[in-house]
Design a protein around this motif. Structure first.
Motif, PDB file in Angstrom:
ATOM      1  N   ARG A 155       9.399   0.599 -10.113  1.00 54.79           N
ATOM      2  CA  ARG A 155       9.071  -0.731  -9.603  1.00 54.79           C
ATOM      3  C   ARG A 155       7.665  -0.681  -9.000  1.00 54.79           C
ATOM      4  O   ARG A 155       7.093   0.389  -8.838  1.00 54.79           O
ATOM      5  N   CYS A 183      14.529  -5.560   2.897  1.00 50.78           N
ATOM      6  CA  CYS A 183      14.937  -4.326   2.210  1.00 50.78           C
ATOM      7  C   CYS A 183      16.043  -3.622   2.993  1.00 50.78           C
ATOM      8  O   CYS A 183      16.156  -2.403   2.940  1.00 50.78           O
ATOM      9  N   VAL A 193       6.254   2.846  -8.154  1.00 48.82           N
ATOM     10  CA  VAL A 193       7.145   3.854  -7.575  1.00 48.82           C
ATOM     11  C   VAL A 193       8.232   4.150  -8.585  1.00 48.82           C
ATOM     12  O   VAL A 193       8.815   3.224  -9.140  1.00 48.82           O
ATOM     13  N   LYS A 233      14.722   0.162   3.622  1.00 50.36           N
ATOM     14  CA  LYS A 233      14.081   1.053   2.643  1.00 50.36           C
ATOM     15  C   LYS A 233      12.701   0.521   2.281  1.00 50.36           C
ATOM     16  O   LYS A 233      12.204   0.773   1.186  1.00 50.36           O
ATOM     17  N   VAL A 234      12.072  -0.186   3.220  1.00 50.22           N
ATOM     18  CA  VAL A 234      10.833  -0.885   2.877  1.00 50.22           C
ATOM     19  C   VAL A 234       9.751   0.087   2.403  1.00 50.22           C
ATOM     20  O   VAL A 234       8.931  -0.264   1.551  1.00 50.22           O
ATOM     21  N   LEU A 235       9.744   1.308   2.915  1.00 51.94           N
ATOM     22  CA  LEU A 235       8.737   2.286   2.483  1.00 51.94           C
ATOM     23  C   LEU A 235       9.322   3.339   1.540  1.00 51.94           C
ATOM     24  O   LEU A 235       8.786   4.447   1.420  1.00 51.94           O
ATOM     25  N   ASP A 236      10.402   2.989   0.865  1.00 52.26           N
ATOM     26  CA  ASP A 236      10.997   3.885  -0.130  1.00 52.26           C
ATOM     27  C   ASP A 236       9.945   4.264  -1.175  1.00 52.26           C
ATOM     28  O   ASP A 236       9.366   3.402  -1.832  1.00 52.26           O
ATOM     29  N   GLY A 237       9.663   5.550  -1.278  1.00 49.00           N
ATOM     30  CA  GLY A 237       8.648   6.012  -2.213  1.00 49.00           C
ATOM     31  C   GLY A 237       7.315   6.335  -1.565  1.00 49.00           C
ATOM     32  O   GLY A 237       6.470   6.981  -2.174  1.00 49.00           O
ATOM     33  N   ALA A 238       7.112   5.878  -0.328  1.00 53.20           N
ATOM     34  CA  ALA A 238       5.862   6.187   0.378  1.00 53.20           C
ATOM     35  C   ALA A 238       5.942   7.570   1.017  1.00 53.20           C
ATOM     36  O   ALA A 238       7.030   8.056   1.330  1.00 53.20           O
ATOM     37  N   ASN A 293       8.134  14.337  -4.467  1.00 51.13           N
ATOM     38  CA  ASN A 293       8.454  13.072  -3.794  1.00 51.13           C
ATOM     39  C   ASN A 293       8.064  11.868  -4.649  1.00 51.13           C
ATOM     40  O   ASN A 293       8.780  10.864  -4.686  1.00 51.13           O
ATOM     41  N   ASP A 345       0.337   8.542   1.704  1.00 53.27           N
ATOM     42  CA  ASP A 345      -0.054   7.142   1.868  1.00 53.27           C
ATOM     43  C   ASP A 345      -0.581   6.847   3.256  1.00 53.27           C
ATOM     44  O   ASP A 345      -1.227   5.820   3.483  1.00 53.27           O
ATOM     45  N   LYS A 376      11.929   6.393  -9.182  1.00 51.17           N
ATOM     46  CA  LYS A 376      12.999   7.120  -8.502  1.00 51.17           C
ATOM     47  C   LYS A 376      13.753   7.992  -9.489  1.00 51.17           C
ATOM     48  O   LYS A 376      14.934   8.285  -9.297  1.00 51.17           O
ATOM     49  N   ARG A 381      -7.865   3.504  -2.231  1.00 54.42           N
ATOM     50  CA  ARG A 381      -7.490   4.900  -2.227  1.00 54.42           C
ATOM     51  C   ARG A 381      -8.031   5.672  -3.412  1.00 54.42           C
ATOM     52  O   ARG A 381      -8.467   6.800  -3.285  1.00 54.42           O
ATOM     53  N   GLY A 407      10.639   6.061   4.114  1.00 53.34           N
ATOM     54  CA  GLY A 407       9.661   6.919   3.474  1.00 53.34           C
ATOM     55  C   GLY A 407       9.979   8.400   3.580  1.00 53.34           C
ATOM     56  O   GLY A 407      10.892   8.811   4.291  1.00 53.34           O
ATOM     57  N   ARG A 425      -0.362   5.109  -6.852  1.00 55.77           N
ATOM     58  CA  ARG A 425       0.337   4.171  -5.984  1.00 55.77           C
ATOM     59  C   ARG A 425       0.301   2.729  -6.446  1.00 55.77           C
ATOM     60  O   ARG A 425       0.204   1.821  -5.645  1.00 55.77           O
ATOM     61  N   LEU A 449       0.372  -0.120   7.037  1.00 51.36           N
ATOM     62  CA  LEU A 449       0.748  -0.200   5.615  1.00 51.36           C
ATOM     63  C   LEU A 449       1.128  -1.630   5.206  1.00 51.36           C
ATOM     64  O   LEU A 449       1.522  -1.873   4.065  1.00 51.36           O
ATOM     65  N   ASP A 450       1.043  -2.543   6.163  1.00 55.70           N
ATOM     66  CA  ASP A 450       1.160  -3.979   5.876  1.00 55.70           C
ATOM     67  C   ASP A 450       2.507  -4.369   5.245  1.00 55.70           C
ATOM     68  O   ASP A 450       2.543  -5.097   4.246  1.00 55.70           O
ATOM     69  N   VAL A 451       3.586  -3.873   5.836  1.00 55.73           N
ATOM     70  CA  VAL A 451       4.912  -4.217   5.298  1.00 55.73           C
ATOM     71  C   VAL A 451       5.810  -4.883   6.337  1.00 55.73           C
ATOM     72  O   VAL A 451       7.021  -5.009   6.118  1.00 55.73           O
ATOM     73  N   LEU A 480       8.283  -7.385   5.209  1.00 62.70           N
ATOM     74  CA  LEU A 480       9.214  -6.974   4.153  1.00 62.70           C
ATOM     75  C   LEU A 480      10.362  -6.128   4.696  1.00 62.70           C
ATOM     76  O   LEU A 480      11.335  -5.863   3.993  1.00 62.70           O
ATOM     77  N   ALA A 516      -3.964  -3.731   8.591  1.00 62.13           N
ATOM     78  CA  ALA A 516      -3.726  -3.183   7.245  1.00 62.13           C
ATOM     79  C   ALA A 516      -4.850  -2.236   6.835  1.00 62.13           C
ATOM     80  O   ALA A 516      -6.013  -2.620   6.780  1.00 62.13           O
ATOM     81  N   GLY A 517      -4.510  -1.007   6.558  1.00 62.18           N
ATOM     82  CA  GLY A 517      -5.489  -0.030   6.109  1.00 62.18           C
ATOM     83  C   GLY A 517      -6.310   0.611   7.215  1.00 62.18           C
ATOM     84  O   GLY A 517      -7.172   1.447   6.927  1.00 62.18           O
ATOM     85  N   ASN A 555       4.859  -1.778  -2.781  1.00 67.91           N
ATOM     86  CA  ASN A 555       4.777  -2.992  -1.949  1.00 67.91           C
ATOM     87  C   ASN A 555       4.017  -2.779  -0.643  1.00 67.91           C
ATOM     88  O   ASN A 555       4.051  -3.628   0.237  1.00 67.91           O
ATOM     89  N   TRP A 556       3.368  -1.622  -0.488  1.00 70.31           N
ATOM     90  CA  TRP A 556       2.608  -1.418   0.748  1.00 70.31           C
ATOM     91  C   TRP A 556       1.118  -1.348   0.443  1.00 70.31           C
ATOM     92  O   TRP A 556       0.705  -1.310  -0.715  1.00 70.31           O
ATOM     93  N   TYR A 557       0.328  -1.297   1.519  1.00 74.01           N
ATOM     94  CA  TYR A 557      -1.130  -1.321   1.425  1.00 74.01           C
ATOM     95  C   TYR A 557      -1.661  -0.048   0.781  1.00 74.01           C
ATOM     96  O   TYR A 557      -1.404   1.050   1.277  1.00 74.01           O
TER      97      TYR A 557
END
Lengths: 337, 337, 337
Positions: B327, A325, B38, A40-45, B67, A102, B40, B336, A71, B35, A316-318, A321, A4-5, B330-332
């Motif tokens: 929402r 999703c 998020v 969609k686990v990284l939706d928004g990343a 984005n 990210d 949409k 940052r 993502g 971050r 990204l430690d998901v 998850l 992670a990271g 949910n990621w690392y």
């Protein structure tokens, strides 16, 4: 290691459990990469894809892997020359660009530059190739392919028998793969190359110190007779001082279906880091192998997506998850895999 | 002004309440850009990113901002030469391309071209720089940074004390920032430049007519002694007739940690539009300032994302929907910001 | 034809019901393209956009169409020279790249190359132009525009009267449109060109064998007097051996508002594949037509998005799911269509 990271810069940063962890996560990515499920686990990343050296397949593979996790990708291709020409340091470039995403996947022509960039980045950086230096995701996808191809046969990376063929001096991928293999046990490596293009001595030494058995040869047929994997490589003509010099070696070791049938054990797996040189003067892997089910070269590039998805999910430690999703794919996907 | 559906072409189109409105919306974008959350809100919307002149950071900043609001980006980089070479008018180009997106961010080498394009566009156009003319989002992010940096100190844009240092003749960003400052009250501006690179007279005149106090100087140390902000700029060598001529000025005004410690008030904020020239012959802001917490140059580029998110939310009229489509991340994201 | 999983390579692959099916689906895409509704039917799907020849409008049109269906786009522009220079076959390129996406839109300078690529691809490929050969989505959008423009007048493609004007020898779009028209009945085609730039004989022959009436002329005014559509084209100067030679023809047939008023029937529709040449030496469609409501040239490019959405929905077999994954647009869209 703690994923992670973290930055992913070199195969040297991995211990055996790290590699196994990456492969276990890559296995779990199959329903998504093979288009049975959508996550969609990284939706928004946002992935910052920074390819300061041209690349189609590695760049698209990273981008698709990130899309497959849900993502978005913001891409820069070509030389980032404007700011650098104005005297900007790599430190400044990294501080600025890492504020826009990210995670970053980066290729750069200068050895060491990705690590220097990563040191100043505020988000994890994955090395997509820094000159002749490192390309860790390629080595991982190669080893993952070996594992996957042999999985159904009761064989694995430990006690693997592999022949590496071609330009072993210049091939970044075979160097990195050898380093990764040093984390495993009892491997037999046959290195087949022209005298002048032999594997660098320090890598042979590393293999031997890891307890592996290394043979060197300049004859193809006998060398591929008792192996699980034939890993063929292209003569990297762009690394020679002249085309004439490269042409001394291009076409020297050609594997085709009749040589395969005559010399290889049944189901010997054929790999290649691609691109393969299909011109008549080279043809290190003949087109007549295209229908051979043991030709794994396109499964190799497909596996690149799995491995890159795994790296993104880990840094990204998901990982845990991803499945929660997810939903089924609702479009036409027949015949793809 | 009415933001919904409007083009953003020039700082001249703003009144003070418009700038304040943009900044208030930018403030509300922080949880998304940083971050924690998020949104949409623009899921399904498309940004047409048309950079007809190379740019990495402005282009990626606009794209990431879109984005971060949940939208997609379709990008064109490099000269749009094919159709123009075939005799297409900018009117036609705009009519066509504006059918492919919901909003356009555009950079073009010719002054005035973005406004001409916008006149024919069917969707809002945001000027990302038209030659030496305008780059309004840069001026807004600079002023937003000034506001943000001073917010905790009981100081603001009104009654600001700022020193602008370097190539004040060619710097598009300092010109635009001065125009924006004319909307505020009682500012003290110290302009520090070589004689030959002084701020254009009409801009100095504008500042004075707005009631601001303007001093001009060619000495750095005394000029930065009693200000809230030191805004340093690069000698824009590409604007000189020869490198030799530019080199007469490069390196003339260098701020480093020891000069800062000796001459500046505590917590004086250091800004720069970037890229800074880190070569030994220039170093207008020395690397030894990198650990100074008042060096705001990377917060400045981060703020660019906030300001561009605000502009998109305003022209597409979704400001009040942003939070209801949100929402948690949910990621690392540790470390940052 | 069976659309699901098929490649779209040539107008020759269509029968009349196929064209009608595409148009019916394109009609259903209007609420999404015209930004009243958002659909996410392809949420999670990836378009591989491979433009191995520069293109702005076709490339962005395909990409936006895919975004409008909810999918992501991974783009490659410019010559894919690295791997090809290393001797990679188009077969290998296709096997690799088709592992990174769910569908591919491809332009390539060499005639036939897109079909060759498609033969090795594991996902559907849509031809975005292969040299002078085919550009099927352009022909479809042209015919769709004809249908749409005439729909409210009790006229249709059957019994259409159309004048095609300009460089009929080199224009790929008029060739393909003629082939598509052969699927319909009783069309009157007036071909207006300089003698040297006449429509190729085999296409004229095909039109006649389909029962259509074909007239050839080198006079504009009389030719456009009794038609439903004037389809103007640019003199394709890049196809001539010299600019001087091209200039013999540029500006020969100019339509402007006064000629239109004097000679055309009321509401005659004006089309053009764009770009139009607006330089004084050409002006095949004068700017003074821009306010004429029958100038359909920008509705044409807008229709390109509808047709491309339809093609994606058909080959990925999601037509009947589009509306069930939809919601209203929540951002500012006034005045766009």
């Amino acid at each position: 290691m703690q994923f992670a990271g973290s930055h992913i810069l070199s195969v040297s940063q991995f211990e055996r459990p790290d590699v196994q962890r990456i492969f276990a996560v890559a296995d779990r990515m199959q329903p998504y990469a093979h288009r049975q499920r959508v996550t969609k686990v990284l939706d928004g990343a946002i992935l910052g894809s920074m390819f300061f050296e041209p690349s189609t397949r590695t760049r698209v593979s990273f981008g698709s892997a990130f899309n497959l996790l849900g993502g978005e990708v913001r891409e820069t291709t070509g030389i980032e020359n404007s700011a650098i020409a104005k005297g900007e340091s790599l430190y400044d470039t990294a501080r600025v660009l890492s504020g826009y995403s990210d995670v970053i996947a980066m290729r750069h022509p200068a050895a060491g530059s990705v690590a220097e960039f990563a040191a100043a980045s505020r988000v994890p950086v994955i090395n997509g190739g820094d000159g002749a230096n490192e390309h860790p995701s390629q080595a991982l996808l190669d080893l993952y392919t070996i594992k996957s191809e042999l999985a159904g046969r009761g064989r694995g990376i430990d006690r693997l028998r592999i022949a590496m063929v071609g330009d072993l001096r210049h091939g970044r991928t075979v160097h990195s793969l050898c380093k990764l293999m040093c984390l495993f046990d009892d491997i037999q490596v046959v290195l087949v190359s022209p005298q002048e293009l032999r594997m660098p001595g320090e890598i042979v030494e590393q293999l031997r110190q890891s307890g592996h058995k290394v043979l060197e040869s300049d004859v193809l047929e006998a060398s591929i007779a008792h192996v699980d994997i034939v890993y063929s490589t292209r003569i990297q003509e762009e690394r020679f001082s002249s085309q004439q010099e490269a042409d001394l070696y291009r076409g020297r070791f050609r594997l085709n279906q009749s040589i395969y049938t005559e010399h290889c054990e049944p189901n010997t797996v054929i790999m290649h880091p691609l691109p393969r040189d299909s011109r008549d003067t080279a043809r290190e892997l003949d087109d007549d192998l295209n229908d051979n089910p043991n030709l794994a070269i396109f499964r190799q590039t497909d596996n690149g997506v799995l491995v890159r998805m795994a790296l993104f999910a880990l840094v990204l430690d998901v990982v845990d998850l991803v499945d929660s999703c997810a939903r089924d794919v609702n479009w036409y996907t027949a015949g793809r895999f």
